[in-house]
Design an enzyme around this catalytic site. Structure first.
Site, PDB file in Angstrom:
ATOM      1  N   LYS A   6       4.182   3.365   2.520  1.00 50.71           N
ATOM      2  CA  LYS A   6       3.040   2.886   1.740  1.00 50.71           C
ATOM      3  C   LYS A   6       2.303   4.095   1.180  1.00 50.71           C
ATOM      4  CE  LYS A   6      -1.254   0.279   1.968  1.00 50.71           C
ATOM      5  NZ  LYS A   6      -2.062  -0.685   2.713  1.00 50.71           N
ATOM      6  N   LYS A  15       5.900   0.200  -0.901  1.00 49.23           N
ATOM      7  CA  LYS A  15       4.725  -0.289  -1.624  1.00 49.23           C
ATOM      8  C   LYS A  15       3.986   0.874  -2.254  1.00 49.23           C
ATOM      9  CE  LYS A  15       0.287  -2.298  -0.658  1.00 49.23           C
ATOM     10  NZ  LYS A  15      -0.701  -2.535   0.351  1.00 49.23           N
TER      11      LYS A  15
HETATM   12  C1  PBG Z   1      -4.668  -3.135   3.298  1.00 47.20           C
HETATM   13  C2  PBG Z   1      -3.807  -3.444   2.126  1.00 47.20           C
HETATM   14  C3  PBG Z   1      -3.942  -3.017   0.789  1.00 47.20           C
HETATM   15  C4  PBG Z   1      -2.949  -3.662   0.065  1.00 47.20           C
HETATM   16  C5  PBG Z   1      -2.222  -4.430   0.972  1.00 47.20           C
HETATM   17  N1  PBG Z   1      -2.756  -4.280   2.231  1.00 47.20           N
HETATM   18  C6  PBG Z   1      -4.968  -2.154   0.161  1.00 47.20           C
HETATM   19  C7  PBG Z   1      -5.077  -0.744   0.482  1.00 47.20           C
HETATM   20  O1  PBG Z   1      -4.284  -0.170   1.224  1.00 47.20           O
HETATM   21  O2  PBG Z   1      -6.056  -0.180  -0.005  1.00 47.20           O
HETATM   22  C8  PBG Z   1      -2.733  -3.529  -1.400  1.00 47.20           C
HETATM   23  C9  PBG Z   1      -2.073  -4.685  -2.061  1.00 47.20           C
HETATM   24  C10 PBG Z   1      -2.257  -4.760  -3.542  1.00 47.20           C
HETATM   25  O3  PBG Z   1      -2.779  -3.838  -4.189  1.00 47.20           O
HETATM   26  O4  PBG Z   1      -1.843  -5.776  -4.102  1.00 47.20           O
HETATM   27  N2  PBG Z   1      -4.475  -1.886   3.826  1.00 47.20           N
HETATM   28 ZN    ZN Z   2      -6.141  -1.296   5.267  1.00 45.36          ZN
END
Ligand code: PBG
Ligand code: ZN
Length: 333
Positions: free
Chosen positions: A205, A258
């Site tokens: 991520k 992601k």
């Molecule tokens: C929580 C999380 C996020 C997303 C999924 N789970 C946001 C982040 O990490 O700031 C992003 C999903 C999206 O942008 O559609 N940690």
């Molecule tokens: Zn988070």
């Protein structure tokens, strides 16, 4: 054989022929549909930067889930907007937390639907970070420094996963990017006799600008600083492979990359190197860009939606988390 014996255009002459030789297909069964659950009843609140996506109260989420299920979408991922936030993310692991309540309702009203719980703390923390924050005032007393504490966060993440499993969540998906969270969650689940609950790890991520609209949808923007001390540097490919390998070693059952479209190289390499089911998240910013360009008449909306999802699948993702799940299921149907 080269031209004129080989003519690749022979197989492109009609839609029937093109679809016969098509290598990559989309199907609703591979989609996961994200829902943002909020308190209240009858609430269907639009999200400005994500036209077509809403904050849904539990009853509205049930309706949305029924429609999606009828169209062939068999999995949801749930995010929660709690009534109150604090510095220990109580709302994430409370028995009557927003995701827990939604899970119970969805399980009983749409029994065939697979429920994935996003396991993170940012939506439930008053400061909006994904872990416990320790503030430190510098020697001069001027700049406030802070640190996201890794190990103390693990316990809360495990507690959140167990609480979700108790409420009927079928798969837990940690998205926090703390080191060691998969092992901690596995241990917590097993100790609570949820040894059959799979973990879908947001393994690679990235600290991405593409999450902007999500933070409006989930009300989870960090109040200070950013997420670069825990999420990955977008420049790092080899480190992504390392992250995934560690999550696999710690017991992840499925892995995720992601965002999706800007990281197709990572998806393709993960497909090559790991045999676990591989998911990719077409995130909020990817969605917002398509919607914005389409609204301006600059792209053909449906065509670009299908092309982007096809590319993610072609790169090797077998599971796609997408805000377009329901709509594309309809288009394919
Ligand atoms: C929580 C999380 C996020 C997303 C999924 N789970 C946001 C982040 O990490 O700031 C992003 C999903 C999206 O942008 O559609 N940690
Ligand atoms: Zn988070």
């Amino acid at each position: 054989m080269a031209f004129p014996d080989t003519r690749l255009r022979r197989l492109r002459q009609s839609e029937a022929l093109r679809s016969l030789v098509r290598e990559t297909r989309l199907s609703p069964e591979s989609f996961v549909y994200p829902l943002f659950i909020c308190p209240g009843e009858g609430v269907r609140k639009p999200i400005g930067s994500m036209p077509g996506v809403f904050n849904l109260s539990v009853d509205e989420a049930v309706k949305e889930a029924r429609e999606a299920f009828a169209l062939g979408v068999k999995a949801l991922i749930l995010f929660g907007l709690p009534e109150t936030k604090d510095e220990t993310a109580t709302g994430a692991w409370a028995d009557d937390g927003i995701v827990q309540r939604a899970a119970r309702a969805l399980k009983s009203e749409v029994p065939g639907m697979l429920l994935i719980g996003d396991v993170c703390l940012c939506e439930y923390m008053s400061h909006g970070h994904c872990g416990i924050v320790q503030k430190k005032t510098s020697a001069k007393g001027a700049t406030q420094e802070y640190e996201i504490l890794n190990d103390p966060t693990l316990e809360i993440l495990a507690r959140t996963a167990v609480s979700q499993a108790k409420a009927g969540i079928d798969i837990v998906a940690p998205s926090d990017m703390m080191d060691g969270r998969v092992a901690a969650i596995r241990k917590g689940l097993d100790a609570a006799e949820f040894e059959n609950t799979p973990i879908l790890a947001y393994a690679a991520k990235f600290a991405s600008g593409y999450y902007g609209p999500f933070r409006e949808a989930a009300d989870s923007a960090p109040q200070f600083g950013d997420r670069r001390s825990y999420q990955m540097d977008p420049a790092n490919f080899r480190e992504a492979m390392h992250e995934i390998a560690l999550d696999v070693e710690e017991g992840a059952d499925m892995i995720m990359v992601k965002p999706a479209l800007p990281y197709l190289d990572v998806i393709a390499a993960a497909r090559d190197s790991f045999d676990l089911p591989l998911a990719a998240y077409q995130v909020s910013g990817e969605y917002a860009m398509i919607e914005a360009a389409a609204r301006n008449g600059w792209i053909e909306r449906e065509r670009v939606i299908l092309e982007s999802l096809t590319s993610i699948r072609r790169a090797g993702a077998s599971i796609i988390l997408t805000y377009y799940a329901k709509e594309v299921a309809k288009l394919l149907g």
